[in-house]
Design a protein around this motif. Structure first.
Motif, PDB file in Angstrom:
ATOM      1  N   VAL A 118       0.844  -1.203   0.000  1.00 21.47           N
ATOM      2  CA  VAL A 118       0.000   0.000   0.000  1.00 21.47           C
ATOM      3  C   VAL A 118       0.874   1.245   0.000  1.00 21.47           C
ATOM      4  CG1 VAL A 118      -1.671   1.362   1.317  1.00 21.47           C
ATOM      5  CG2 VAL A 118      -1.985  -1.112   1.093  1.00 21.47           C
ATOM      6  N   ILE A 119       1.947   1.217   0.805  1.00 22.88           N
ATOM      7  CA  ILE A 119       2.882   2.349   0.849  1.00 22.88           C
ATOM      8  C   ILE A 119       3.513   2.563  -0.530  1.00 22.88           C
ATOM      9  CG2 ILE A 119       5.053   3.208   1.830  1.00 22.88           C
ATOM     10  CD1 ILE A 119       4.316   1.702   4.410  1.00 22.88           C
ATOM     11  N   VAL A 120       3.864   1.454  -1.209  1.00 21.53           N
ATOM     12  CA  VAL A 120       4.427   1.539  -2.561  1.00 21.53           C
ATOM     13  C   VAL A 120       3.415   2.200  -3.496  1.00 21.53           C
ATOM     14  CG1 VAL A 120       5.192   0.224  -4.565  1.00 21.53           C
ATOM     15  CG2 VAL A 120       5.913  -0.471  -2.280  1.00 21.53           C
ATOM     16  N   ALA A 121       2.146   1.798  -3.405  1.00 20.54           N
ATOM     17  CA  ALA A 121       1.102   2.367  -4.261  1.00 20.54           C
ATOM     18  C   ALA A 121       0.950   3.870  -4.018  1.00 20.54           C
ATOM     19  CB  ALA A 121      -0.225   1.656  -4.013  1.00 20.54           C
ATOM     20  N   ILE A 122       1.058   4.283  -2.752  1.00 24.31           N
ATOM     21  CA  ILE A 122       0.967   5.710  -2.420  1.00 24.31           C
ATOM     22  C   ILE A 122       2.139   6.469  -3.030  1.00 24.31           C
ATOM     23  CG2 ILE A 122       1.059   7.395  -0.534  1.00 24.31           C
ATOM     24  CD1 ILE A 122      -0.383   5.309   1.219  1.00 24.31           C
ATOM     25  N   ILE A 123       3.348   5.906  -2.905  1.00 25.93           N
ATOM     26  CA  ILE A 123       4.544   6.559  -3.455  1.00 25.93           C
ATOM     27  C   ILE A 123       4.435   6.679  -4.972  1.00 25.93           C
ATOM     28  CG2 ILE A 123       7.036   6.344  -3.817  1.00 25.93           C
ATOM     29  CD1 ILE A 123       7.182   4.905  -1.102  1.00 25.93           C
ATOM     30  N   TRP A 124       4.048   5.585  -5.645  1.00 22.11           N
ATOM     31  CA  TRP A 124       3.919   5.625  -7.097  1.00 22.11           C
ATOM     32  C   TRP A 124       2.799   6.558  -7.545  1.00 22.11           C
ATOM     33  CZ3 TRP A 124       4.447  -0.359  -8.253  1.00 22.11           C
ATOM     34  CH2 TRP A 124       5.803  -0.696  -8.211  1.00 22.11           C
ATOM     35  N   GLY A 125       1.693   6.537  -6.806  1.00 24.08           N
ATOM     36  CA  GLY A 125       0.563   7.386  -7.181  1.00 24.08           C
ATOM     37  C   GLY A 125       0.906   8.859  -7.111  1.00 24.08           C
ATOM     38  N   THR A 131      11.623   4.937  -7.075  1.00 18.82           N
ATOM     39  CA  THR A 131      12.383   3.805  -7.612  1.00 18.82           C
ATOM     40  C   THR A 131      13.065   3.018  -6.497  1.00 18.82           C
ATOM     41  OG1 THR A 131      12.787   5.097  -9.626  1.00 18.82           O
ATOM     42  CG2 THR A 131      14.093   3.105  -9.331  1.00 18.82           C
ATOM     43  N   LEU A 132      14.026   3.620  -5.812  1.00 24.25           N
ATOM     44  CA  LEU A 132      14.797   2.909  -4.783  1.00 24.25           C
ATOM     45  C   LEU A 132      13.905   2.415  -3.641  1.00 24.25           C
ATOM     46  CD1 LEU A 132      17.461   1.986  -3.538  1.00 24.25           C
ATOM     47  CD2 LEU A 132      17.743   4.285  -2.606  1.00 24.25           C
ATOM     48  N   LEU A 133      13.218   3.337  -2.972  1.00 27.31           N
ATOM     49  CA  LEU A 133      12.398   2.972  -1.815  1.00 27.31           C
ATOM     50  C   LEU A 133      11.211   2.096  -2.220  1.00 27.31           C
ATOM     51  CD1 LEU A 133      11.660   3.169   1.157  1.00 27.31           C
ATOM     52  CD2 LEU A 133      10.511   5.351   0.662  1.00 27.31           C
ATOM     53  N   ALA A 134      10.512   2.503  -3.282  1.00 28.02           N
ATOM     54  CA  ALA A 134       9.291   1.785  -3.680  1.00 28.02           C
ATOM     55  C   ALA A 134       9.588   0.359  -4.131  1.00 28.02           C
ATOM     56  CB  ALA A 134       8.576   2.557  -4.794  1.00 28.02           C
ATOM     57  N   TYR A 135      10.602   0.181  -4.981  1.00 25.46           N
ATOM     58  CA  TYR A 135      10.895  -1.176  -5.456  1.00 25.46           C
ATOM     59  C   TYR A 135      11.536  -2.028  -4.369  1.00 25.46           C
ATOM     60  CZ  TYR A 135       9.365  -0.381 -10.210  1.00 25.46           C
ATOM     61  OH  TYR A 135       8.578  -0.153 -11.305  1.00 25.46           O
ATOM     62  N   PHE A 136      12.226  -1.396  -3.427  1.00 30.31           N
ATOM     63  CA  PHE A 136      12.752  -2.140  -2.288  1.00 30.31           C
ATOM     64  C   PHE A 136      11.598  -2.676  -1.443  1.00 30.31           C
ATOM     65  CE2 PHE A 136      14.077  -2.383   2.174  1.00 30.31           C
ATOM     66  CZ  PHE A 136      15.167  -3.227   2.074  1.00 30.31           C
ATOM     67  N   LEU A 137      10.624  -1.807  -1.154  1.00 32.53           N
ATOM     68  CA  LEU A 137       9.458  -2.231  -0.384  1.00 32.53           C
ATOM     69  C   LEU A 137       8.655  -3.286  -1.124  1.00 32.53           C
ATOM     70  CD1 LEU A 137       8.108   1.136   1.112  1.00 32.53           C
ATOM     71  CD2 LEU A 137       9.083  -0.795   2.367  1.00 32.53           C
ATOM     72  N   GLN A 138       8.534  -3.121  -2.455  1.00 33.89           N
ATOM     73  CA  GLN A 138       7.800  -4.117  -3.243  1.00 33.89           C
ATOM     74  C   GLN A 138       8.474  -5.488  -3.141  1.00 33.89           C
ATOM     75  OE1 GLN A 138       8.100  -3.820  -7.480  1.00 33.89           O
ATOM     76  NE2 GLN A 138       6.909  -5.669  -7.797  1.00 33.89           N
ATOM     77  N   THR A 139       9.797  -5.499  -3.308  1.00 32.62           N
ATOM     78  CA  THR A 139      10.541  -6.762  -3.284  1.00 32.62           C
ATOM     79  C   THR A 139      10.423  -7.446  -1.921  1.00 32.62           C
ATOM     80  OG1 THR A 139      12.116  -5.830  -4.875  1.00 32.62           O
ATOM     81  CG2 THR A 139      12.773  -7.838  -3.731  1.00 32.62           C
ATOM     82  N   VAL A 140      10.582  -6.665  -0.851  1.00 36.88           N
ATOM     83  CA  VAL A 140      10.470  -7.233   0.500  1.00 36.88           C
ATOM     84  C   VAL A 140       9.039  -7.703   0.757  1.00 36.88           C
ATOM     85  CG1 VAL A 140      10.573  -6.710   2.960  1.00 36.88           C
ATOM     86  CG2 VAL A 140      12.350  -5.846   1.443  1.00 36.88           C
ATOM     87  N   SER A 141       8.061  -6.897   0.401  1.00 33.03           N
ATOM     88  CA  SER A 141       6.661  -7.209   0.695  1.00 33.03           C
ATOM     89  C   SER A 141       6.179  -8.448  -0.047  1.00 33.03           C
ATOM     90  CB  SER A 141       5.771  -6.013   0.343  1.00 33.03           C
ATOM     91  OG  SER A 141       6.117  -4.882   1.110  1.00 33.03           O
ATOM     92  N   GLN A 142       6.713  -8.666  -1.251  1.00 30.00           N
ATOM     93  CA  GLN A 142       6.267  -9.814  -2.026  1.00 30.00           C
ATOM     94  C   GLN A 142       6.784 -11.142  -1.470  1.00 30.00           C
ATOM     95  OE1 GLN A 142       6.111  -7.927  -6.454  1.00 30.00           O
ATOM     96  NE2 GLN A 142       5.599 -10.092  -6.312  1.00 30.00           N
ATOM     97  N   LYS A 143       7.649 -11.072  -0.462  1.00 29.40           N
ATOM     98  CA  LYS A 143       8.055 -12.291   0.227  1.00 29.40           C
ATOM     99  C   LYS A 143       6.884 -12.871   1.014  1.00 29.40           C
ATOM    100  CE  LYS A 143      12.962 -11.071   0.965  1.00 29.40           C
ATOM    101  NZ  LYS A 143      13.631 -12.266   0.441  1.00 29.40           N
ATOM    102  N   TYR A 144       5.920 -12.013   1.348  1.00 32.59           N
ATOM    103  CA  TYR A 144       4.833 -12.422   2.235  1.00 32.59           C
ATOM    104  C   TYR A 144       3.454 -12.354   1.591  1.00 32.59           C
ATOM    105  CZ  TYR A 144       8.788 -11.210   5.192  1.00 32.59           C
ATOM    106  OH  TYR A 144      10.059 -11.111   5.728  1.00 32.59           O
ATOM    107  N   THR A 145       3.398 -12.092   0.289  1.00 36.29           N
ATOM    108  CA  THR A 145       2.113 -12.043  -0.406  1.00 36.29           C
ATOM    109  C   THR A 145       2.228 -12.821  -1.716  1.00 36.29           C
ATOM    110  OG1 THR A 145       2.700  -9.995  -1.580  1.00 36.29           O
ATOM    111  CG2 THR A 145       1.534  -9.757   0.521  1.00 36.29           C
TER     112      THR A 145
END
Length: 288
Positions: free
Chosen positions: A11-18, A218-232
């Motif tokens: 969700v945080i990634v979506a907010i950053i990208w949005g 880019t850096l923060l959002a894709y880092f969060l995406q990569t980490v978050s996808q470990k659990y979804t």
């Protein structure tokens, strides 16, 4: 608990990208789309490189290949989106890019033979309707070259989410991120040299929006995406990340003063309903 944290991260990634759409609009006043891509990926790569210098010796050829594949897919997604935008409207470009929310669960089903809950497919379609209401105004017109290129871009964005889901369980987050950003940066600079767009404005005041895109979007959002996808799952990630359309609309209203329309309100409602369909437990969800 970890699953919930993963979803919050997305969700945080979506907010950053949005909200990044607003910053991109500012950056485009001084740079071409490909220049923005080259700078944002390079900024992310350099920061990751400096932070992880001592770990470079731990990289294996297998990790190098996986990270480079992710970076190539990511670059191609942005490249086709950029080229498509030259031949179609921004609203259609945004809507067709979001078709990746439908593609991801089908990739999981077709390639991995994973049986997914029916609610994931229903939620994806409802979310797509919401994105359409947010993005499309007036008549869509005929299907053109730009629309076709944008659909290819949607396939690559879906692949980026899907492939990330395949690799995150076996690879370190920092390694995937470093190699992904490095490959995307290299391909972006090659594109700049081929297109002759190497004359870049390096004035600090003009670089600020691009640096924000590099560090946050880019850096923060894709880092969060990569980490978050470990659990979804990849399909859950695609649906949650698609809410960037709603946050993009919200950012435009708050920061750029855009007027709120009924389409915006209905679009936001459909996106919210689509996410709820996926998140709520309806007992034993039928799988297909």
């Amino acid at each position: 608990m970890k699953r919930r944290i993963g979803k919050i991260g997305l969700v945080i990634v979506a907010i950053i990208w949005g909200t990044g759409f607003v910053v991109t609009a500012l950056a485009l006043e001084n740079y071409t789309p490909y220049q923005i891509l080259a700078i944002r990926f390079t900024v992310a790569f350099v920061v990751l490189l400096l932070v992880n210098l001592k770990k470079l010796r731990l990289l294996s050829l297998k990790t190098l290949g996986r990270g480079s594949l992710l970076g190539t897919v990511l670059f191609l997604a942005y490249a086709f989106q950029t080229i498509g935008l030259q031949y179609t409207t921004a609203s259609k470009n945004a809507f067709l890019t979001a078709v990746n929310v439908i593609i991801v669960p089908f990739l999981s089903y077709l390639i991995l033979k994973n049986k997914l809950p029916l609610k994931n497919f229903v939620g994806s379609f409802v979310t797509l309707i919401g994105i359409g209401l947010l993005s499309l105004t007036g008549t869509m017109g005929g299907f053109n070259l730009g629309d076709g290129l944008t659909l290819i871009c949607a396939v690559f964005f879906a692949l980026q989410i899907f492939v990330t889901d395949l690799f995150v369980a076996e690879e370190e987050t920092w390694a995937l991120m470093l190699l992904q950003m490095g490959a995307a940066a290299l391909l972006s600079w090659l594109t700049l040299f081929i297109s002759g767009e190497t004359s870049i404005n390096y004035q600090p005041v003009n670089l600020l929006p691009v640096f924000y895109l590099g560090l946050a979007s880019t850096l923060l959002a894709y880092f969060l995406q990569t980490v978050s996808q470990k659990y979804t799952t990849s399909s859950e990630a695609a649906i949650i990340l698609s809410t960037e359309a709603f946050f993009g609309m919200l950012g435009s209203v708050i920061l750029l003063g855009e007027k709120v329309s009924m389409n915006m309100l209905m679009g936001g409602l459909f996106i919210f309903i689509g996410v709820l369909i996926v998140e709520l437990d309806f007992g034993r969800s039928k799988k297909i």
